[in-house]
Design a protein around this motif. Sequence first.
Motif, mmCIF file in Angstrom:
data_model
loop_
_atom_site.group_PDB
_atom_site.id
_atom_site.type_symbol
_atom_site.label_atom_id
_atom_site.label_comp_id
_atom_site.label_asym_id
_atom_site.label_seq_id
_atom_site.Cartn_x
_atom_site.Cartn_y
_atom_site.Cartn_z
ATOM 1 N N ALA A 86 0.426 -1.443 0.161
ATOM 2 C CA ALA A 86 0.120 -0.074 -0.019
ATOM 3 C C ALA A 86 0.613 1.014 -0.273
ATOM 4 C CB ALA A 86 -0.729 0.392 1.046
ATOM 5 N N GLY A 87 1.677 1.025 -1.450
ATOM 6 C CA GLY A 87 2.327 2.896 -0.968
ATOM 7 C C GLY A 87 1.855 3.676 -0.513
ATOM 8 N N ILE A 88 1.568 4.422 -0.978
ATOM 9 C CA ILE A 88 0.673 5.966 -0.634
ATOM 10 C C ILE A 88 0.567 5.775 0.770
ATOM 11 C CG2 ILE A 88 -0.761 7.348 -1.269
ATOM 12 C CD1 ILE A 88 -0.173 6.971 -3.815
ATOM 13 N N ALA A 89 -0.800 4.472 0.711
ATOM 14 C CA ALA A 89 -1.315 5.109 2.457
ATOM 15 C C ALA A 89 -0.040 4.696 3.209
ATOM 16 C CB ALA A 89 -2.212 3.565 2.399
ATOM 17 N N THR A 90 1.095 3.675 2.831
ATOM 18 C CA THR A 90 1.492 3.404 4.000
ATOM 19 C C THR A 90 2.479 4.495 4.208
ATOM 20 O OG1 THR A 90 1.322 1.119 3.386
ATOM 21 C CG2 THR A 90 3.166 1.850 4.508
ATOM 22 N N GLN A 91 3.003 5.055 3.553
ATOM 23 C CA GLN A 91 4.324 5.971 3.639
ATOM 24 C C GLN A 91 3.547 7.714 4.176
ATOM 25 O OE1 GLN A 91 6.797 7.314 0.177
ATOM 26 N NE2 GLN A 91 6.604 9.479 0.053
ATOM 27 N N ASN A 92 2.095 7.380 3.467
ATOM 28 C CA ASN A 92 1.037 9.039 4.745
ATOM 29 C C ASN A 92 1.453 8.763 6.222
ATOM 30 O OD1 ASN A 92 1.038 9.629 2.160
ATOM 31 N ND2 ASN A 92 -1.136 9.510 1.974
ATOM 32 N N VAL A 93 1.520 7.155 6.149
ATOM 33 C CA VAL A 93 1.014 7.166 8.454
ATOM 34 C C VAL A 93 2.812 6.871 8.388
ATOM 35 C CG1 VAL A 93 0.864 5.025 9.714
ATOM 36 C CG2 VAL A 93 -0.720 5.918 7.752
ATOM 37 N N VAL A 94 3.487 6.516 8.120
ATOM 38 C CA VAL A 94 5.080 7.186 8.538
ATOM 39 C C VAL A 94 5.359 9.029 8.420
ATOM 40 C CG1 VAL A 94 6.926 6.497 8.039
ATOM 41 C CG2 VAL A 94 5.792 4.851 8.536
ATOM 42 N N GLU A 95 4.838 9.230 6.883
ATOM 43 C CA GLU A 95 4.836 10.496 7.354
ATOM 44 C C GLU A 95 4.665 11.132 8.252
ATOM 45 O OE1 GLU A 95 6.290 12.878 3.557
ATOM 46 O OE2 GLU A 95 4.793 11.094 2.511
ATOM 47 N N LYS A 96 3.012 11.130 8.559
ATOM 48 C CA LYS A 96 2.758 11.468 9.995
ATOM 49 C C LYS A 96 3.251 11.080 11.100
ATOM 50 C CE LYS A 96 -1.875 11.728 11.541
ATOM 51 N NZ LYS A 96 -3.735 11.080 11.683
ATOM 52 N N GLU A 97 3.646 10.360 11.939
ATOM 53 C CA GLU A 97 4.659 9.896 12.434
ATOM 54 C C GLU A 97 6.054 11.234 12.248
ATOM 55 O OE1 GLU A 97 5.543 6.013 13.218
ATOM 56 O OE2 GLU A 97 3.623 4.699 13.842
ATOM 57 N N LEU A 98 6.380 11.279 11.222
ATOM 58 C CA LEU A 98 7.752 11.818 11.380
ATOM 59 C C LEU A 98 6.934 13.066 11.580
ATOM 60 C CD1 LEU A 98 9.384 10.449 7.978
ATOM 61 C CD2 LEU A 98 10.512 10.269 10.946
ATOM 62 N N ARG A 99 5.646 13.811 11.252
ATOM 63 C CA ARG A 99 5.691 15.598 12.319
ATOM 64 C C ARG A 99 5.307 15.071 13.031
ATOM 65 N NH1 ARG A 99 3.155 14.209 6.470
ATOM 66 N NH2 ARG A 99 0.902 14.497 7.866
ATOM 67 N N LYS A 100 4.882 14.474 13.587
ATOM 68 C CA LYS A 100 5.489 13.797 15.268
ATOM 69 C C LYS A 100 6.347 14.372 15.481
ATOM 70 C CE LYS A 100 1.164 11.753 15.079
ATOM 71 N NZ LYS A 100 0.346 10.251 16.503
ATOM 72 N N GLU A 101 7.798 13.988 15.729
ATOM 73 C CA GLU A 101 8.896 14.242 15.585
ATOM 74 C C GLU A 101 9.523 15.622 14.367
ATOM 75 O OE1 GLU A 101 10.880 10.522 14.452
ATOM 76 O OE2 GLU A 101 9.221 9.805 15.577
ATOM 77 N N LYS A 102 8.365 16.292 14.375
ATOM 78 C CA LYS A 102 8.878 17.436 13.361
ATOM 79 C C LYS A 102 10.146 17.359 12.495
ATOM 80 C CE LYS A 102 7.703 20.854 17.366
ATOM 81 N NZ LYS A 102 6.664 20.444 16.856
ATOM 82 N N LYS A 103 9.760 15.810 11.531
ATOM 83 C CA LYS A 103 10.729 15.869 10.873
ATOM 84 C C LYS A 103 10.079 15.478 9.342
ATOM 85 C CE LYS A 103 13.868 13.196 13.949
ATOM 86 N NZ LYS A 103 14.531 12.157 14.267
ATOM 87 N N ASN A 104 10.596 15.361 8.377
ATOM 88 C CA ASN A 104 10.373 14.545 7.222
ATOM 89 C C ASN A 104 11.056 14.092 6.358
ATOM 90 O OD1 ASN A 104 12.424 16.621 5.507
ATOM 91 N ND2 ASN A 104 10.824 17.959 6.162
ATOM 92 N N ARG A 105 10.658 13.169 5.541
ATOM 93 C CA ARG A 105 10.907 11.893 4.609
ATOM 94 C C ARG A 105 12.494 12.687 4.321
ATOM 95 N NH1 ARG A 105 8.878 10.935 -1.092
ATOM 96 N NH2 ARG A 105 7.622 12.057 -1.130
ATOM 97 N N PHE A 106 12.207 14.295 3.538
ATOM 98 C CA PHE A 106 13.711 14.528 2.304
ATOM 99 C C PHE A 106 14.624 14.798 4.031
ATOM 100 C CE2 PHE A 106 9.545 15.764 0.625
ATOM 101 C CZ PHE A 106 9.948 15.230 -0.397
ATOM 102 N N GLU A 107 14.272 14.676 4.992
ATOM 103 C CA GLU A 107 15.646 15.368 6.010
ATOM 104 C C GLU A 107 16.016 13.734 6.393
ATOM 105 O OE1 GLU A 107 13.373 18.770 7.941
ATOM 106 O OE2 GLU A 107 13.822 16.777 9.437
#
Length: 890
Positions: A86-107
Amino acid sequence: MPIPIDTRFEPKSAEPRLYAFWEERDLFRANPKSGKRPFVIALPPPNVTGSLHMGHALNDSIQDCLIRFHRLRGFEALWIPGTDHAGIATQNVVEKELRKEKKNRFELGREKFLERVWAWKEQYGNTIVGQMKRLGCSCDWSRLRFTMDEGYSRAVREVFVRWYEAGLVYKGKRIVNWCPRCLTALSDIEVEHRTDASHLWHIRYPIEGDPSKSITVATTRPETMLGDTGVAVHPDDARYRSLVGKNVVLPLLGRRIPIVADTIVDREFGTGAVKVTPAHDANDYDIAQRAKLPALVVMDEKGVMNDEAGPFRGLERFAARQAVVKALEEQGFLVKTDDYAVSVGTCYRCQTVIEPYLSEQWFVKMKPLSEPTAAATRDGRVRFFPERWAKVYLDWLDNTRDWCISRQIWWGHRVPVWNCAACSERIVSRTTPTQCTKCGKSELVQEEHVLDTWFSSALWPFATLGWPDDTEDLRAFYPTSTLTTDRGIIYLWVARMVMTGLHFMRHEPYAHVVIHPTVQNAQGQRMSKSLGTGIDPLDLIEKHGADATRFGLLAQVTGAQDIRFQNERIEMGQRFATKLWNATRFLLDKLEPGAGLPALPKPGDPRLKLEDRWILSRLTSSVRDTTRLIEGYEFGPAANGLYDFVWSDFCDWYIELSKGRLAGTDAASAETAKAVLVHVLDASLRLLHPIMPFVTEALWQELRKAERAGSPRAESLLGAKWPEADAAREDGEATRVLSLLIETVRGIREVKARYNLGRSKVRARVRTNDVDGARILRDHATIVESTAGATLEEIGPDVAKPPFKATSVTAGGEVYVLLEGLVDREKELARMRAQLEKSKGFLATVRAKIDSPTFRAKADPEIVAREEDRARDLGDQIRALEEAIRELGG
């Protein structure tokens, strides 16, 4: 000594124990060497982000019903489980976790981000597997697959390379559906549509060299005019024929653009002239290709206007829309603005409004694949149930566009293409290359894109069985047998699996496609946790048990497109399990542990009484009907038919009729009754097992306690055989006789209930339709009298209506219950009249509400329908009361 059994079935403790019993004995594992005819279902793989919802619960119940049914019928039944990355769905879930840590995937960078996703998958990805086990799903868990496991990934690369080598995969610039939130392309069928209230703006484009003349275009997206490279009109439109070939000056930017003719233009839309924005509209792109117009991209991937937008650069697209409209108005280019309803495409994952966007992507040519796929259904090799879905499927296949298979995300199967930085050679490979095949250098850069999730899931029926290797499983279990799924993925998944199956396996992946109904809530709304309209099936299992949940869901499945969930059906399933348990307790109380089960007399044996022959005949009909209905995917009629047979025919009638014999002094008759009870119960457990596996397994094991040591009876119900419809047991005469007796008893009971007579013994007379009916009732009067709690005073076609009586109309005539001495006529009349007036008052109130224009205008349709149903019920109640009053002479 009777066989001991718990007083009740406790699903919370029993279901996990029984599931462990099955798993410990490996009873779900399929053997490719068995030589049995295979029956295979490949589970539609739930997303690793998912947890069991009502749609899953229904579809899994259907699939497990089919698998258990075929297992009992002697097939080598395999249910292949697995989950989708589930490419987009799973990536969105993990990116949401990263935002809680004030991070993003590009970092994090691609490699570290993917490590986070894999870690999340390992922790949460199999949650739904445990939930499916709670529902009782008998998947072969030894074959659990994941669409990004090593073997599956190899299959994905193999498909991409083969299609590329065959010229079916290509890279090119095309208009795609772009999600500015997910920053990726979406296929047409990943776009959801809604209708929004918006506007149609009419804009004046001045003719070059003659500012006094202009052509007016109409658009719903004025911000995209900044990318116009032409204006198009229909070649046969007399209004504009003289303008074709001339130029206009693009308002706000002053760019010179031509007027072109194209038959795609709808002369009836707006002014009949349309702006051409090739980089931001699929139809405009096609016009531009034919007219050789350039394409200007005026916004970036995030939907922000770029340098091509001139003074509007830096504005978000919808802010730019407002600014453009304001500027057009101020500069005198806005002719008028109409209210207009527009169809808006949104991302199926995040609901962001998608942007048609010119982008370089990877595509699959669809026409060479869609034509044989459509032919497979037209030729009857892939059938749909219900059949109406075949038309939907074929309409899409006949009109589909090339499939955009690349996505601009990181989680997924990376496109297996490398570009040489030294010589620009493109390398498409099954394995990761180390040097350029053309110049020999190692400066290789892999494509950043990943493949559409549906690209990998399209291989599911054969990749799960080991393809591209020639495995034992692939030879034994492909093609699969049946696919059951939701209508929402007919295009996304069903069609594409047929495409890949035909192309790579030279055979359709399944013969039957079952489209199950969508489960709505009681008000007809889509079930959604976020909207607060959802019901968690795990809560139902916790409260009522898996068997009750499965029965309640399956019993609601009809040929309808949608079903409104009824919790009453789940409760009905729970009561049914209890009824079955109590019936078995009653029988076990008459059996001895280890003494062996009594043998059933052969058809025609005089030891079989009328009621024995009747229930055995009814069992034959039930076996035949249930088999036919499940084979035809009619799960609701199958579940409800079994409910009626077991609850009514077996428990309410046969068991009751057998009690006198079991307690009597005729040992031979009692033994025959026991044998019939055992036989019918045993067959009922087998028939019900695909629908209610836990309670039937528990009772099967209890029944085994009566067997002698060394009995061949299977240890588990999963090892038993499906009952055969024994034509020799069919008995039309017994069925006719018992039906008349049962109808008569029901008639008497209905009157007793109507007048609250409880267990009072009543006097009754029966007017039959014919002499034969009278003979039957006289011959078997003791059955009616003992079962109904009545004395039959007179029976015959000429029986007159007594003066003070209550009537019940039956198929065989009329039953008159004498009320003298049981009912105070005046009090009963007073009670019914009061109730009649009350009901009439209620009906008047409801009618006034329904007839109110304000109510009809403002109330939800479901509420209006509910009030109309209430009015009908009150009307029926009033008519029944009026008839009862007349009957008492009131």
